[in-house]
Write a protein that holds these residues in place. Structure first.
Motif, PDB file in Angstrom:
ATOM      1  N   THR A  82       0.839  -1.202   0.000  1.00  0.00           N
ATOM      2  CA  THR A  82       0.000   0.000   0.000  1.00  0.00           C
ATOM      3  C   THR A  82       0.869   1.245   0.000  1.00  0.00           C
ATOM      4  O   THR A  82       0.628   2.196  -0.746  1.00  0.00           O
ATOM      5  N   ALA A  83       1.901   1.235   0.845  1.00  0.00           N
ATOM      6  CA  ALA A  83       2.773   2.406   0.940  1.00  0.00           C
ATOM      7  C   ALA A  83       3.450   2.683  -0.393  1.00  0.00           C
ATOM      8  O   ALA A  83       3.505   3.834  -0.850  1.00  0.00           O
ATOM      9  N   GLU A  84       3.965   1.637  -1.028  1.00  0.00           N
ATOM     10  CA  GLU A  84       4.629   1.835  -2.326  1.00  0.00           C
ATOM     11  C   GLU A  84       3.647   2.365  -3.351  1.00  0.00           C
ATOM     12  O   GLU A  84       3.972   3.251  -4.158  1.00  0.00           O
ATOM     13  N   THR A  85       2.434   1.816  -3.350  1.00  0.00           N
ATOM     14  CA  THR A  85       1.419   2.261  -4.308  1.00  0.00           C
ATOM     15  C   THR A  85       1.080   3.725  -4.094  1.00  0.00           C
ATOM     16  O   THR A  85       0.970   4.494  -5.049  1.00  0.00           O
ATOM     17  N   ILE A  86       0.915   4.127  -2.836  1.00  0.00           N
ATOM     18  CA  ILE A  86       0.589   5.519  -2.553  1.00  0.00           C
ATOM     19  C   ILE A  86       1.693   6.422  -3.082  1.00  0.00           C
ATOM     20  O   ILE A  86       1.446   7.408  -3.774  1.00  0.00           O
TER      21      ILE A  86
END
Lengths: 191, 136, 205
Positions: A82-86
């Motif tokens: 999720t963090a990478e996607t954000i």
């Protein structure tokens, strides 16, 4: 998905599927929102922070649908993804910036986003009244956007700034914490 | 022919037979399967109710998902056969027919089998496995 | 190749949009079965809205021959879809998703977004998998005309539902154009025309 794949998706969507608008218009519009809020609340910067966060929350609720529609992504497997996607897709698609993801806690539930550039705060100087420097988080709307968007995909998070170049800190840094995963809602009357 | 698993439900929606033949579905506890069977029985009844066409002919027959395809055959007596197979498996109808024949032979014709009770007929299982997974 | 009805359910298990076509056996539908597009039946339990009062005048709780009201229908559809989706997840893992099911008389297609928004389409049995169509409806119609419309609510606490005219017009032309399989490109043009009429796109290099 890996960081490189996320970066590629972000770049691809930014180039092909996004309508572009003049950056100055965005900066000026956001600036006028913050300035007006400061005037309306007569210098109560803590309240201004809250209002910015609230506005961001309402934006985030809608933004996530546009994000999912444009990038065609499914659910992320874990919070790290999720963090990478954000960072690599979300911020790239909407602001054309890619903040860095760092400072993970050992339980993988907290991370920091470091912003090298912040288009919302171009040419901005905080007022010199002695309090703004210590109380106002200029880009607090971004925290609300993250909170609203992630809530729509079943994650309750807390996002807040811990440093801002405008306030004299070294870097603009936002800390994001996963509070809990929200379970599927059951229809009323079911257990 | 790759069949993942077979479930048989009695008239009331109770599970009377469950067996996995190939990998593909998750392994659940017997209680989970019982609950699943009951849920499916209810859903099956509702699917004929919500039909937009007035003379709806029966309930759910085929259920598709990303990873499997389930065919539900309901006999005139109310017994349901659920066959789980891979998504692109052709000719499941043939399999369903054969399983029904085996059921009629080795289960129904067994005088010691109590109707609507869980199936514990060794001959039925033996022949079923021989048909579904002949090389095993 | 018939489309019977279309539903949208939000993540709070509420039905926020219903559209039905080809209701031959509904006592209150004045149109004949030959008509392709019907006036939309939007779901609302809000007493103050005018569409809601029209709905209550038209819908009999049981109707002729025991037919269900639109609201009951929507609840049953949701129940079926919710149970089947949970069943599929239980049987083959949380990544799997239920796509469609077929009965002797109709086929139900299902698509769920990452935000737990559920799109359901009921068609006749001959239709192939329409998951792509539902995805298109989400991306090109729902996100464009509903999510991006600041005056249309995202949460529907009073059961208000979606009541955006552009969305309904877009949906109508999309569905009508589905049937004899014309190229999807034509639909895109219509949508772009609508957007140009109602939105100003600022493009500065």
């Amino acid at each position: 998905m890996s960081a490189t794949k996320a970066a590629r998706v972000g770049e691809d969507v930014w180039k092909t599927r996004i309508d572009k608008v003049n950056a100055e218009l965005v900066t000026l519009t956001y600036g006028s929102i913050v300035a007006q809020l400061c005037r309306d609340f007569e210098g109560d910067y803590l309240e201004v922070n809250k209002q910015l966060e609230k506005m961001g929350y309402n934006i985030g609720l809608r933004l996530i649908e546009d994000f999912l529609a444009k990038t065609n992504m499914g659910k992320c497997a874990n919070f790290r993804e999720t963090a990478e996607t954000i960072a690599k897709v979300g911020f790239k698609v909407f602001l054309n910036i890619t903040p860095t993801v760092t400072n993970w806690t050992t339980d993988n539930k907290q991370f920091s986003l470091i912003f090298e550039e912040n288009p919302l705060a171009d040419f901005v100087e905080l007022p010199d009244d002695g309090r703004a420097q210590n109380e106002l988080w200029y880009s607090n709307m971004l925290c609300g956007v993250l909170r609203g968007a992630l809530e729509m995909v079943q994650m309750q998070v807390d996002a807040h700034f811990v440093g801002d170049i405008l306030r004299g800190n070294e870097v603009t840094e936002m800390r994001v914490t996963l509070v809990r995963i929200i379970d599927d809602e059951l229809p009323p009357g079911e257990d | 022919m790759v069949i993942l698993s077979i479930l048989i439900l009695n008239k009331a929606g109770g599970l009377i037979f469950q067996r996995d033949f190939n990998e593909g579905l998750k392994k659940l506890s017997s209680n989970d399967y019982l609950v699943l069977a009951g849920t499916f029985h209810g859903v099956h009844a509702i699917t004929s109710r919500i039909s937009p066409v007035r003379d709806s002919g029966g309930g759910l027959e085929v259920l598709e998902s990303d990873r499997f395809r389930m065919q539900c055959f309901q006999t005139l007596t109310g017994t349901k056969f659920l066959i789980f197979a891979e998504p692109n498996q052709p000719n499941i109808d043939v399999v369903v027919k054969r399983v029904y024949e085996l059921y009629a032979d080795y289960v129904m014709k067994n005088p010691f089998y109590q109707i609507e009770m869980p199936i514990r007929c060794e001959a039925f299982e033996r022949n079923l496995v021989a048909y579904i997974k002949p090389k095993q | 190749m018939t489309i019977y009805s279309f539903y949208i359910f939000d993540r709070h298990c509420e039905c926020i949009y219903v559209k039905q076509w080809h209701q031959r056996d509904r006592s209150f539908r004045p149109t004949s079965s030959a008509s392709t597009v019907d006036s939309p039946v939007t779901l609302s339990s809000d007493q103050r809205s005018s569409t809601s009062s029209k709905l209550q005048n038209d819908v009999h709780p049981t109707g002729r021959g025991g037919r269900l009201s639109v609201q009951d229908d929507a609840k049953l559809v949701f129940g079926v879809v919710f149970s089947l989706r949970n069943m599929v997840r239980k049987l083959s893992g949380p990544d799997d998703s239920f796509i469609s099911y077929r009965t002797g008389s109709y086929k139900l297609h299902y698509y769920e977004t990452a935000t737990n928004l559920k799109f359901v389409l009921l068609t006749d049995v001959k239709m192939n998998n329409l998951k792509v169509v539902l995805h298109q409806i989400y991306v090109n119609l729902y996100v464009e005309f509903v999510t991006k419309n600041p005056l249309s609510p995202i949460e529907h606490p009073g059961g208000e539902g979606v009541a955006v005219e552009l969305f309904e017009m877009g949906l109508d032309s999309f569905i009508v154009n589905l049937r004899p399989h014309p190229p999807l490109r034509r639909i895109q043009t219509n949508l772009v025309l609508n957007r140009e009429q109602y939105r100003i796109d600022i493009k500065v290099s």
